[in-house]
Design a protein around this motif. Structure first.
Motif, PDB file in Angstrom:
ATOM      1  N   GLY A  65       0.819  -1.210   0.000  1.00 46.90           N
ATOM      2  CA  GLY A  65       0.000   0.000   0.000  1.00 46.90           C
ATOM      3  C   GLY A  65       0.847   1.252   0.000  1.00 46.90           C
ATOM      4  O   GLY A  65       2.003   1.245   0.443  1.00 46.90           O
ATOM      5  N   VAL A  66       0.264   2.357  -0.510  1.00 48.19           N
ATOM      6  CA  VAL A  66       1.045   3.590  -0.664  1.00 48.19           C
ATOM      7  C   VAL A  66       1.345   4.270   0.665  1.00 48.19           C
ATOM      8  O   VAL A  66       2.311   5.024   0.775  1.00 48.19           O
ATOM      9  N   SER A  67       0.538   4.023   1.685  1.00 50.54           N
ATOM     10  CA  SER A  67       0.779   4.681   2.979  1.00 50.54           C
ATOM     11  C   SER A  67       2.115   4.244   3.570  1.00 50.54           C
ATOM     12  O   SER A  67       2.905   5.066   4.060  1.00 50.54           O
ATOM     13  N   ALA A 105       5.280  12.038 -12.096  1.00 51.29           N
ATOM     14  CA  ALA A 105       5.037  10.858 -11.270  1.00 51.29           C
ATOM     15  C   ALA A 105       4.042  11.180 -10.149  1.00 51.29           C
ATOM     16  O   ALA A 105       3.324  10.293  -9.668  1.00 51.29           O
ATOM     17  N   ILE A 106       3.988  12.447  -9.732  1.00 51.02           N
ATOM     18  CA  ILE A 106       3.023  12.846  -8.697  1.00 51.02           C
ATOM     19  C   ILE A 106       1.613  12.764  -9.258  1.00 51.02           C
ATOM     20  O   ILE A 106       0.699  12.204  -8.643  1.00 51.02           O
ATOM     21  N   ALA A 107       1.443  13.324 -10.461  1.00 47.03           N
ATOM     22  CA  ALA A 107       0.110  13.385 -11.070  1.00 47.03           C
ATOM     23  C   ALA A 107      -0.468  12.000 -11.314  1.00 47.03           C
ATOM     24  O   ALA A 107      -1.690  11.812 -11.265  1.00 47.03           O
ATOM     25  N   ALA A 108       0.397  11.015 -11.579  1.00 41.18           N
ATOM     26  CA  ALA A 108      -0.081   9.659 -11.851  1.00 41.18           C
ATOM     27  C   ALA A 108      -0.795   9.054 -10.649  1.00 41.18           C
ATOM     28  O   ALA A 108      -1.579   8.110 -10.794  1.00 41.18           O
ATOM     29  N   ASN A 109      -0.536   9.621  -9.455  1.00 42.93           N
ATOM     30  CA  ASN A 109      -1.150   9.088  -8.227  1.00 42.93           C
ATOM     31  C   ASN A 109      -2.274   9.982  -7.719  1.00 42.93           C
ATOM     32  O   ASN A 109      -2.644   9.920  -6.545  1.00 42.93           O
ATOM     33  N   SER A 110      -2.841  10.811  -8.609  1.00 45.52           N
ATOM     34  CA  SER A 110      -3.896  11.750  -8.212  1.00 45.52           C
ATOM     35  C   SER A 110      -5.082  11.064  -7.553  1.00 45.52           C
ATOM     36  O   SER A 110      -5.721  11.613  -6.645  1.00 45.52           O
ATOM     37  N   ALA A 111      -5.406   9.858  -8.019  1.00 48.13           N
ATOM     38  CA  ALA A 111      -6.591   9.156  -7.517  1.00 48.13           C
ATOM     39  C   ALA A 111      -6.424   8.679  -6.084  1.00 48.13           C
ATOM     40  O   ALA A 111      -7.383   8.194  -5.477  1.00 48.13           O
ATOM     41  N   GLU A 112      -5.196   8.808  -5.539  1.00 50.04           N
ATOM     42  CA  GLU A 112      -4.958   8.377  -4.160  1.00 50.04           C
ATOM     43  C   GLU A 112      -4.622   9.558  -3.256  1.00 50.04           C
ATOM     44  O   GLU A 112      -4.030   9.401  -2.193  1.00 50.04           O
ATOM     45  N   THR A 166       8.180   3.674  -9.851  1.00 49.46           N
ATOM     46  CA  THR A 166       7.442   2.417  -9.818  1.00 49.46           C
ATOM     47  C   THR A 166       5.971   2.665  -9.501  1.00 49.46           C
ATOM     48  O   THR A 166       5.075   2.068 -10.111  1.00 49.46           O
ATOM     49  N   MET A 167       5.696   3.561  -8.554  1.00 53.13           N
ATOM     50  CA  MET A 167       4.314   3.929  -8.246  1.00 53.13           C
ATOM     51  C   MET A 167       3.615   4.490  -9.472  1.00 53.13           C
ATOM     52  O   MET A 167       2.515   4.070  -9.850  1.00 53.13           O
ATOM     53  N   ALA A 168       4.260   5.464 -10.115  1.00 56.05           N
ATOM     54  CA  ALA A 168       3.639   6.143 -11.256  1.00 56.05           C
ATOM     55  C   ALA A 168       3.439   5.189 -12.428  1.00 56.05           C
ATOM     56  O   ALA A 168       2.378   5.179 -13.064  1.00 56.05           O
ATOM     57  N   GLY A 169       4.450   4.383 -12.726  1.00 56.91           N
ATOM     58  CA  GLY A 169       4.345   3.450 -13.841  1.00 56.91           C
ATOM     59  C   GLY A 169       3.268   2.405 -13.633  1.00 56.91           C
ATOM     60  O   GLY A 169       2.521   2.063 -14.559  1.00 56.91           O
ATOM     61  N   SER A 170       3.154   1.896 -12.406  1.00 52.54           N
ATOM     62  CA  SER A 170       2.125   0.887 -12.130  1.00 52.54           C
ATOM     63  C   SER A 170       0.730   1.490 -12.221  1.00 52.54           C
ATOM     64  O   SER A 170      -0.218   0.832 -12.694  1.00 52.54           O
ATOM     65  N   ARG A 171       0.574   2.763 -11.821  1.00 54.42           N
ATOM     66  CA  ARG A 171      -0.740   3.416 -11.919  1.00 54.42           C
ATOM     67  C   ARG A 171      -1.109   3.678 -13.375  1.00 54.42           C
ATOM     68  O   ARG A 171      -2.286   3.626 -13.743  1.00 54.42           O
ATOM     69  N   LEU A 172      -0.119   3.948 -14.209  1.00 55.54           N
ATOM     70  CA  LEU A 172      -0.397   4.141 -15.632  1.00 55.54           C
ATOM     71  C   LEU A 172      -0.829   2.822 -16.281  1.00 55.54           C
ATOM     72  O   LEU A 172      -1.807   2.773 -17.045  1.00 55.54           O
TER      73      LEU A 172
END
Length: 486
Positions: free
Chosen positions: A176-178, A248-255, A333-339
């Motif tokens: 998890g991202v937390s 990479a920040i924007a890719a995690n907007s939904a969280e 890795t976070m950003a790529g997986s969200r894409l």
């Protein structure tokens, strides 16, 4: 059957993305995004690029190259901030452009960013491996060549350290991202502290004569332009790679918690901090020794500290820099997986990648990115592909900058009024587009050729698979079949 024109221009309803992403846990705050952004942007590059670009292109005026690159990145970051505030969806530019311009254009922007994430994960993993092996070498520990280098490079079969680093980060993110955010925040503080330590200690060794002439006379070298505005421009194109991590920040907007405010502050805040650190390091580095000393130097910061009589500080800074590389690996890795999750969510790639696990985490996409990152980063020599990161991302930046004009027409209608708007509209979006085009034009011909090949492959995948399997395509077929029955 939809026509080619209908396939290219069909747009996703923003309310659909809002519903699809509603299961993702919104837990990230402003400080998490600033740490994520600084950790991703201020990576390996800050310890290498200032010296390399100074020696190859700009001399002491490398500071101006960093400033110009920061200004261009800043213009685009304002566009990103408004887009993320208005449409806090996973997938960043891919999802936004899908809503604004249409499915095919969204795919092109997303495919461009995918090159960045695949290669960046591998690039940072390999850089972490090289620096780790450099740290343990003085201790008499040397790994065999077969497990130290990429396949076919200097007797290598697999870069085992890079593979382990990428897998460890994936395991962390799978929880998890937390959890990842807490570790990211701590590592970023440590890394920024190491950079500040370098700035303080390095400043004591500055000699004013090393800044003269500040802009050397222009001439051509085997590395391209050196000196003059030509050298500064060449430096901008090479340096811009360092700044692109803010997407990479924007890719995690939904969280994000309260994304209309969190996203703009995270994007713009992290870029401002990163730009200040880059300019500071380059200013101190070229002041400590003449820029020519950094030619073909893989570790200019450590070299400068040691030769200035600070070997202990050099060891501390380099040790922390290795740990700090994990922050960039986490961010990419976070950003790529969200894409990849977004592609699967929309049916553009196999829908398995758009599935969430029992705790609403996109771990299927994370697994896919990890496997590809390990293959590229530990088995394949990828140096010739590195320029794809800048080329592909700059194309996505152009789309986002122009997208502001279409977004403004829909704000307050089917798209909510964002908590942040790009200032100096309509001039600034145009400047963001022109600035991105300016940097793209300065890239090497190889970068443009590789980018062309990458996009050709992407278009083949889109028309062979995505255009026929996307949920938008299925919705159109359902509507058509319903109309036929009636």
């Amino acid at each position: 059957m939809a026509s080619l024109k209908e396939k290219i221009f069909r747009k996703e309803d923003p309310s659909v993305y809002k519903t699809k992403d509603s299961h993702l846990v919104r837990s990230l705050r402003v400080r998490d995004f600033i740490a994520l952004g600084v950790g991703t942007i201020v990576s390996t590059a800050i310890f290498t690029l200032p010296g390399v670009v100074a020696a190859q292109h700009a001399g002491p005026s490398v500071v101006l190259s960093f400033l110009v690159a920061a200004i261009v990145a800043g213009l685009v970051a304002f566009a990103y901030a408004e887009m993320a505030s208005a449409m806090p969806f996973a997938g960043s530019a891919y999802s936004w452009i899908n809503v604004i311009f249409g499915e095919c254009f969204g795919w092109i922007a997303g495919w461009a960013l995918l090159a960045e994430y695949f290669i960046a994960v591998a690039f940072v993993g390999s850089g972490l491996s090289a620096n780790f092996r450099g740290l343990i070498a003085p201790l008499g520990i040397t790994l065999p060549k077969a497990i130290s280098n990429a396949f076919g490079t200097n007797g290598g079969v697999i870069d085992i350290v890079a593979a382990v680093a990428i897998i460890l980060v994936a395991l962390l993110l799978s929880r998890g991202v937390s959890s990842a955010a807490r570790i990211e925040n701590g590592l970023v503080i440590l890394k920024v502290g190491a950079i500040i330590l370098f700035l303080i200690v390095g400043a004591t060794a500055i000699k004013a004569s090393n800044y003269v002439p500040f802009i050397p006379k222009y001439h051509e070298t085997s590395d391209g332009a050196f000196g003059g505005w030509q050298g500064i421009y060449a430096g901008v194109s090479e340096i811009f790679l360092a700044y692109i991590g803010f997407d990479a920040i924007a890719a995690n907007s939904a969280e994000a918690k309260n994304p209309s405010k969190t996203m703009p502050r995270g994007i713009l805040g992290s870029l401002a901090i990163a730009a200040a650190l880059f300019v500071g390091v380059s200013l101190v580095l070229v002041g400590m020794f003449k820029y020519s000393n950094y030619a073909n130097n893989a570790e200019p910061v450590g070299w400068a500290l040691r030769h200035a009589g600070h070997p202990v500080v050099a060891a501390v800074v380099q040790s922390i820099s290795v740990l700090g590389m994990f922050t960039a690996l986490i961010g990419m890795t976070m950003a790529g997986s969200r894409l990849l999750y977004s592609f699967g969510r929309d049916g553009m790639l196999p829908k398995w990648m758009g599935k969430l696990d029992k705790k609403n985490r996109p771990n299927h996409a994370l697994f896919t990115l990890t496997v590809i990152g390990v293959v590229v980063g530990s088995l394949l020599p990828f140096a010739f592909l590195a320029q794809l990161i800048s080329a592909g991302t700059l194309i996505a930046f152009m789309f986002v900058s122009l997208g502001i004009y279409r977004l403004r027409q829909r704000e307050g209608k089917d798209i909510p009024e964002p908590g942040f708007k790009m200032p100096f509209y309509p001039v600034m979006p145009a400047l963001g587009f022109i600035g991105s085009l300016f940097v793209f034009w300065g890239l090497g011909n190889d970068a443009k050729i590789y980018a062309g090949i990458w996009f050709l492959v992407g278009l083949i995948i889109y028309f062979a698979y995505g255009a026929n399997h996307s949920y938008l395509s299925k919705q159109k077929e359902d509507v058509d079949s319903g109309a036929t029955k009636e």
